[in-house]
Motif scaffolding. Structure first.
Motif, short mmCIF file in Angstrom:
data_model
loop_
_atom_site.label_atom_id
_atom_site.label_comp_id
_atom_site.label_asym_id
_atom_site.label_seq_id
_atom_site.Cartn_x
_atom_site.Cartn_y
_atom_site.Cartn_z
N ASN A 3 0.83 -1.19 0.00
CA ASN A 3 0.00 0.00 0.00
C ASN A 3 0.87 1.24 0.00
O ASN A 3 1.92 1.28 0.64
N ARG A 18 -8.42 3.93 2.63
CA ARG A 18 -8.38 2.47 2.62
C ARG A 18 -9.03 1.92 1.36
O ARG A 18 -8.55 0.95 0.77
N ALA A 22 -7.15 -0.29 -1.51
CA ALA A 22 -7.68 -1.60 -1.91
C ALA A 22 -7.99 -1.61 -3.40
O ALA A 22 -7.73 -2.61 -4.10
N ALA A 23 -8.55 -0.52 -3.91
CA ALA A 23 -8.88 -0.44 -5.33
C ALA A 23 -7.63 -0.54 -6.18
O ALA A 23 -7.61 -1.24 -7.21
N ASP A 25 -5.02 -2.07 -5.42
CA ASP A 25 -4.53 -3.44 -5.29
C ASP A 25 -5.40 -4.44 -6.04
O ASP A 25 -5.18 -5.65 -5.95
N GLY A 26 -6.41 -3.95 -6.75
CA GLY A 26 -7.23 -4.82 -7.58
C GLY A 26 -8.53 -5.27 -6.97
O GLY A 26 -9.19 -6.17 -7.50
N ASP A 27 -8.94 -4.67 -5.85
CA ASP A 27 -10.20 -5.03 -5.20
C ASP A 27 -11.35 -4.34 -5.93
O ASP A 27 -11.58 -3.14 -5.75
N ALA A 28 -12.08 -5.09 -6.76
CA ALA A 28 -13.16 -4.52 -7.56
C ALA A 28 -14.30 -4.00 -6.70
O ALA A 28 -14.93 -2.99 -7.03
N ASP A 29 -14.58 -4.69 -5.58
CA ASP A 29 -15.66 -4.23 -4.70
C ASP A 29 -15.31 -2.89 -4.07
O ASP A 29 -16.17 -2.00 -3.95
N ALA A 30 -14.05 -2.73 -3.67
CA ALA A 30 -13.62 -1.46 -3.08
C ALA A 30 -13.72 -0.34 -4.11
O ALA A 30 -14.16 0.77 -3.79
N HIS A 72 -12.77 2.16 -13.88
CA HIS A 72 -12.59 0.73 -13.63
C HIS A 72 -11.48 0.16 -14.51
O HIS A 72 -10.67 -0.65 -14.06
#
Length: 211
Positions: A3, A18, A22-23, A25-30, A72
């Motif tokens: 991070n 945060r 996370a986004a 780092d590839g977190d689609a939900d974040a 996205h």
């Protein structure tokens, strides 16, 4: 992938930071939650930016959706860390998206730097108005987080206003028109516009209190 460091390492990251971490780092939900927080802000900017060029010819909500889809697909290009930097990155995507629609509407593929400049100025004025409504100095990370939250809530509240309320606020405060010019633009008398403006600001304040 580690991070990124934050502006003040001694302070824990805010919820928005945060989500940004996370986004990236590839977190689609974040990323989806993050963009959801900014969606009505993007709609408000798109509405004000398109006002002079193609009012009624493009749906600001559709423009905002295009920006979210582009974000996205290009989140790896975002190099910032803060909510302010993320908002600035989204505004850049929005400028390009709106310019593309305006050029298509005008029937020209030629890029006009003046168009991007006009759209940027419009968005800067709209953002400046939002910031001006949030009084008080920011002296701590928690205050900065609260201000960012209030900033997005205000944009959402503006988008939730009836069209004539939102328009009189934009014409008066974002475009800086005198009441006589606002009245001419809206096809009303000066007296009725002044009363509409008072009701619009009261409704906006009430909407913010309900958030």
């Amino acid at each position: 992938m580690e991070n990124p460091s934050h502006a003040d390492p001694s302070q824990p990251p805010s919820r928005m930071e945060r989500l940004i971490d996370a986004a990236r780092d590839g977190d689609a939900d974040a990323l989806g939650e993050l963009l959801g927080n900014y969606r009505r802000y993007l709609v408000f900017l798109a509405r004000t930016g398109l006002h002079h060029h193609m009012q009624g010819k493009a749906d600001p909500s559709d423009i905002a959706q295009e920006v979210c889809l582009a974000a996205h697909g290009n989140i790896a290009d975002f190099r910032g860390e803060s909510a302010e930097e993320f908002a600035g990155w989204l505004r850049g995507i929005l400028t390009n998206t709106m310019a593309m629609h305006v050029r298509k509407y005008l029937g020209t593929a030629k890029r006009d730097p003046r168009l991007e400049q006009q759209l940027n100025q419009s968005m800067a004025s709209a953002t400046g108005f939002l910031q001006s409504q949030l009084a008080g100095d920011v002296t701590s990370p928690s205050q900065n987080f609260a201000r960012n939250e209030a900033f997005l809530q205000l944009a959402g509240a503006l988008e939730g206003l009836p069209e004539d309320y939102r328009r009189v606020i934009v014409l008066r405060h974002v475009e800086g028109l005198p009441f006589a010019e606002v009245a001419r633009t809206m096809g009303r008398t000066v007296d009725s516009v002044e009363k509409l403006w008072v009701r619009a600001l009261a409704k906006l304040k009430s909407s913010m209190s309900d958030e």
